[in-house]
Design an enzyme around this catalytic site. Structure first.
Site, short mmCIF file in Angstrom:
data_model
loop_
_atom_site.label_atom_id
_atom_site.label_comp_id
_atom_site.label_asym_id
_atom_site.label_seq_id
_atom_site.Cartn_x
_atom_site.Cartn_y
_atom_site.Cartn_z
CG ASP A 107 -2.43 1.12 1.43
OD1 ASP A 107 -1.87 1.80 0.59
OD2 ASP A 107 -2.40 1.04 2.55
CE LYS A 135 -5.21 -0.83 -1.21
NZ LYS A 135 -5.78 0.14 -0.31
CG PHE A 156 -10.52 -2.11 3.17
CD1 PHE A 156 -9.16 -1.70 3.73
CD2 PHE A 156 -10.87 -2.85 3.43
CE1 PHE A 156 -8.49 -2.62 4.90
CE2 PHE A 156 -10.68 -3.68 4.93
CZ PHE A 156 -9.28 -3.82 5.15
CG ASP A 163 -6.72 -8.45 8.37
OD1 ASP A 163 -5.89 -8.18 8.12
OD2 ASP A 163 -7.18 -8.30 9.76
P1 IMP Z 1 1.47 -0.77 4.20
O1 IMP Z 1 2.74 -0.23 4.93
O2 IMP Z 1 0.75 1.38 3.45
O3 IMP Z 1 2.79 -1.25 1.89
O4 IMP Z 1 0.46 -1.09 4.12
C1 IMP Z 1 1.73 -2.77 3.79
C2 IMP Z 1 0.11 -3.63 5.65
O5 IMP Z 1 -1.20 -3.19 5.78
C3 IMP Z 1 0.09 -4.49 4.46
O6 IMP Z 1 0.59 -5.62 4.76
C4 IMP Z 1 -1.39 -5.06 5.19
O7 IMP Z 1 -1.88 -5.97 6.46
C5 IMP Z 1 -2.57 -3.63 5.00
N1 IMP Z 1 -3.41 -3.42 4.46
C6 IMP Z 1 -3.05 -2.27 3.17
N2 IMP Z 1 -4.08 -1.93 2.30
C7 IMP Z 1 -5.09 -3.13 2.98
C8 IMP Z 1 -6.04 -3.48 2.40
O8 IMP Z 1 -7.03 -2.87 0.90
N3 IMP Z 1 -6.81 -4.49 3.10
C9 IMP Z 1 -6.30 -5.06 4.01
N4 IMP Z 1 -5.09 -4.44 4.83
C10 IMP Z 1 -4.53 -3.85 4.07
#
Ligand code: IMP
Length: 178
Positions: A107, A135, A156, A163
């Site tokens: 993300d 994303k 989301f 989850d």
């Molecule tokens: P980041 O550090 O922002 O890249 O986010 C990483 C973590 O956020 C992922 O490994 C997921 O556990 C959670 N995450 C991000 N987007 C989603 C989503 O759309 N659905 C569920 N979990 C998400």
């Protein structure tokens, strides 16, 4: 494909089918089988979300490889640097290794950045990143996402390991907030 699912207070609708996921996972494995054939890669599976992807991916990987499961924990350390990132479960000596980080979704990339920073201190040969979903509108880090299944907008999603508040990881398809 099945229909609306309710998890706690939210409703989710079908988004990415089992077939689409399976095709995407096979594509990733095929690329890895060619690119990392001689590298004896160590797949580092980031729990909890990546368990399903890891199982499907590794069944399609046909080159010599190893697999290990980790959790990323962040806590406020006593040093001046503030937050400390710790990898729980990494017992292997990964010096000189090709490491493939196996993620469910990238993300913002914050989780990935922490992970890569820690791994780089351990003198690995190279780090590759494999994720089911990316994303791009949200991702603002410079690390290359070497292998991804699909790019999705900033919505989301749940299912296939992902989850909502602890639930929905068992869903075979990927669902999006309705
Ligand atoms: P980041 O550090 O922002 O890249 O986010 C990483 C973590 O956020 C992922 O490994 C997921 O556990 C959670 N995450 C991000 N987007 C989603 C989503 O759309 N659905 C569920 N979990 C998400």
């Amino acid at each position: 494909m099945s229909k609306i699912v309710t998890i706690k207070d939210k409703q989710f609708k079908p988004y990415i089918s089992q077939q689409q996921i399976s095709d995407a996972v096979k594509n990733i494995a095929n690329t890895i089988n060619v690119e990392l054939e001689k590298d004896l890669p160590l797949f580092l599976v980031v729990l909890n979300g990546s368990f399903m992807f890891a199982a499907d991916l590794l069944k399609e990987v046909s080159i010599p490889c190893e697999i290990s499961f980790i959790k990323v924990a962040s806590y406020h350390g006593t040093t001046s640097s503030g937050t400390v990132t710790e990898l729980i479960g990494l017992t292997e000596d990964i010096t000189g290794r090709t490491v493939v980080i196996v993620e469910d979704i990238v993300d913002t990339g914050i989780t990935l950045e922490k992970l890569i920073t820690v791994l780089n201190r351990k003198n690995v040969k190279q780090i590759k990143v494999a994720t089911v979903l990316l994303k791009p509108e949200s991702y603002n880090k410079e690390f290359t996402i070497d292998y991804f299944g699909m790019k999705i907008p900033n919505d989301f999603v749940v299912g296939y390991g992902l989850d909502y508040d602890g639930q929905g990881r068992n869903l075979k398809e990927i669902y999006v907030l309705a």
